[in-house]
Design an enzyme around this catalytic site. Sequence first.
Site, PDB file in Angstrom:
ATOM      1  CD  GLU A   1      44.182  -9.582 -24.895  1.00  0.00           C
ATOM      2  OE1 GLU A   1      45.256  -9.428 -24.342  1.00  0.00           O
ATOM      3  OE2 GLU A   1      43.207  -9.466 -24.390  1.00  0.00           O
TER       4      GLU A   1
ATOM      5  CE  LYS B   1      39.943  -8.594 -16.723  1.00  0.00           C
ATOM      6  NZ  LYS B   1      40.420  -7.611 -17.688  1.00  0.00           N
TER       7      LYS B   1
END
Length: 495
Positions: free
Chosen positions: A319, A312
């Site tokens: 965000e 990841k």
Amino acid sequence: MTLTSAIKASRRSNNKRATRGRGAAAASAASAMWGGRFSGGPSAVMERINPSIGFDRKMYRQDISGSIAHAEMLAAKRIIPPADAKAIVAGLKRIEAEIDRGAFAFKVALEDIHLNIESRLIELVGPAGGRVHTARSRNDQVATDLRLWVRDAIDEIDAALERLQAVLIRRAEEHADTILPGFTHLQPAQPVTFGHHLLAYVEMFGRDRGRFADARRRMNESPLGSAALAGTSFPIDRHMTAKALGFDRPCANSLDGVSDRDFAVEYLAAAAMCAVHLSRLAEEIVLWCSDQFRFIRLSDAFTTGSSIMPQKRNADAAELTRGKTGRIIGALNALLVVLKGLPLTFNKDMQEDKEPVFDATDTLVVCLAAAAGMVADMAVDAGAMRRATAGGFMTATDLADWLVRAGGMPFRQAHHAAGRIVKLAESREIGLDDLTLADMRAVEPRVTADVFKVLKVESAVKTRTSYGGTAPANVRRACKAARRRFLKGRAAKGT
Ligand code: ARG
């Protein structure tokens, strides 16, 4: 609470602490006042609900500037002796230095920044310090402080917005020719250039700067000298203090002067709009770096890993920018609700104006910096963007336009014919430009070989030269214009 009773209360609480010998809690008056004695009656609750010093200390510079301007005016108008004004000004400067270097003991018992500074002033210069509060009230004082604070915040945000625009313009210039799908309904619509896409945000942030500037212009009036609410019988000069503090003029009505918080609402409204723009950019960044798009790659500096999934790379800064927008919109909402239905003039409810303003400011400043950092660092994958234009028949509009131009068809008819040609390509699972001339002529006999010139995405963007359109030549011109329109300072050099 009067100043003397507050000072006494502060002494009382210091004594209590000393006799109880409450170790760590005795480190500051504030923590002792707040620390672990919640069993108590209303006075303990008052100590929690009433003070604002925990947050309004942020305005100490503004409070001190306001007091200096006020004291100098009082002396000029012979309301207080010039020697006392001198002592007051010197004392205030000393207090500012104490706070700057963290040597000032803020006391919760003294409620707020105004009383904390005034009490220390009296401690430092003696009874002369007690003259600074002649012909004013904490009501006009706090209204003045917050306006000065918001004015400074607007200047800081304007500079941050200019830096963000500079970065966007630089990346837009770099990608004037980079083609990617333009979307409507998040479906590929027509090819556009990445530079053009980035410049759309330059416009949004330009309008945001305009909104902050409008708010700044309207708020730049001084409440100082409105006193508690009705003005004062002392022969003060409000024009003089307004000028000294960089205001354009004094507020015209003393009742309005102490109770108006429109300026903070307008500021938060501009901040909320700006945050919404940032969150749209942030959302695009999240999409663009997803595996499904792979249009960009954020630098390590703006991504985080997962504690469990080693592959990841999360776009956390984007965000969080998107998420923090909620706080800023919340701040605007909070202040509107605080003000709704308040009778004139000052009500203690208004003490609740500051935290939303401070929090929204800190939040917006960090989000602006994160956006500028992400855009400056992102690696753009022009190949992936170009490949994404392959499906979706994104030159269908160009085919229809060609039928209008070359075949003389009315647009509505051309749209229909192009639609049927798209359907044919779709049924064969190929692109528009993979169809043969015969395929297309079977649908619409007016098609000639010339049509292939417009079916490539490169030609689609190159020919969109209408004012404000996406053509690379336009983008290059628009970047130059944007530099002229928006960048004044260091940012103009493209840094
Ligand atoms: N701490 C107050 C505020 O933040 C200052 C004004 C207090 N005025 C008063 N009359 N109690 O708004």
